[in-house]
Design a protein around this motif. Structure first.
Motif, PDB file in Angstrom:
ATOM      1  N   ALA A   1      34.606  74.145   8.670  1.00 44.50           N
ATOM      2  CA  ALA A   1      33.573  73.160   8.657  1.00 44.50           C
ATOM      3  C   ALA A   1      32.781  73.415   9.680  1.00 44.50           C
ATOM      4  O   ALA A   1      32.682  74.205  10.764  1.00 44.50           O
TER       5      ALA A   1
ATOM      6  N   CYS B   1      35.395  73.353   1.203  1.00 45.26           N
ATOM      7  CA  CYS B   1      37.027  74.717   0.937  1.00 45.26           C
ATOM      8  C   CYS B   1      36.536  75.055  -0.274  1.00 45.26           C
ATOM      9  O   CYS B   1      35.342  74.556  -0.854  1.00 45.26           O
TER      10      CYS B   1
ATOM     11  N   LYS C   1      38.413  67.615   8.271  1.00 42.66           N
ATOM     12  CA  LYS C   1      38.780  68.726   7.391  1.00 42.66           C
ATOM     13  C   LYS C   1      40.428  67.918   7.195  1.00 42.66           C
ATOM     14  O   LYS C   1      40.563  68.169   6.455  1.00 42.66           O
TER      15      LYS C   1
ATOM     16  N   VAL D   1      32.261  70.189   5.579  1.00 40.91           N
ATOM     17  CA  VAL D   1      33.136  70.496   5.692  1.00 40.91           C
ATOM     18  C   VAL D   1      33.360  70.966   4.301  1.00 40.91           C
ATOM     19  O   VAL D   1      33.026  70.331   2.799  1.00 40.91           O
TER      20      VAL D   1
ATOM     21  N   GLN E   1      39.615  76.600   4.236  1.00 47.13           N
ATOM     22  CA  GLN E   1      38.718  75.884   4.612  1.00 47.13           C
ATOM     23  C   GLN E   1      38.396  75.935   6.106  1.00 47.13           C
ATOM     24  O   GLN E   1      38.804  76.077   6.925  1.00 47.13           O
TER      25      GLN E   1
END
Length: 146
Positions: free
Chosen positions: A73, A80, A7, A78, A71
């Motif tokens: 993960a 977003c 992240k 990851v 965001q």
């Protein structure tokens, strides 16, 4: 690599590479053989293709800024949700400069391997962008009774 480390890498790519144009960050955090899944029109694969696409965006929107809104993960991926903003000062996707300020919603899924972004899947609200630039009429423009 942990999800928190990945992240942080994604945030760094957005804040330093996209927003500030720091190519050293791209060299460090994007795999040379990066694959753009659902990439922008005309974008080539590889780190150089991603760098060239970012340069095209910055040429069209010199004050370009991406802001991460959410965001998450899982594993090496990851995701977003972000909004990018900028003033249209150069040709972009065939639209001549308008001087208009835009805000475009996007989602990105970055897959990290050994600390580098190996693949990106991006979804950008192109219709909204084109409406904001005046290249495509908005629903209110096509139906004046609204």
């Amino acid at each position: 690599m942990s999800t928190e480390e990945n992240k942080a890498r994604q945030r760094r790519l957005i804040e330093e590479f996209i927003n500030r144009g720091d190519m050293a960050v791209a060299e460090a955090l994007i795999a040379e053989d990066h694959v753009g899944l659902d990439s922008a029109p005309g974008q080539e694969h590889g780190r150089e293709g991603l760098k060239a696409n970012a340069a095209r965006m910055r040429a069209a929107f010199p004050d370009l800024e991406w802001t991460i809104e959410e965001q998450v993960a899982e594993g090496d991926t990851v995701a977003c949700y972000f909004v990018w903003r900028g003033t249209h000062q150069g040709a972009f996707l065939g639209v001549a400069p308008t001087g208009k300020r835009v805000a475009v919603r996007c989602m990105a899924f970055d897959h990290f391997v050994a600390g580098q972004c190996k693949a990106t899947r991006m979804l950008m609200d192109i219709m909204s962008l084109m409406q904001q630039l005046g290249a495509v009429p908005s629903p209110a423009q096509t139906n004046p009774s609204r």
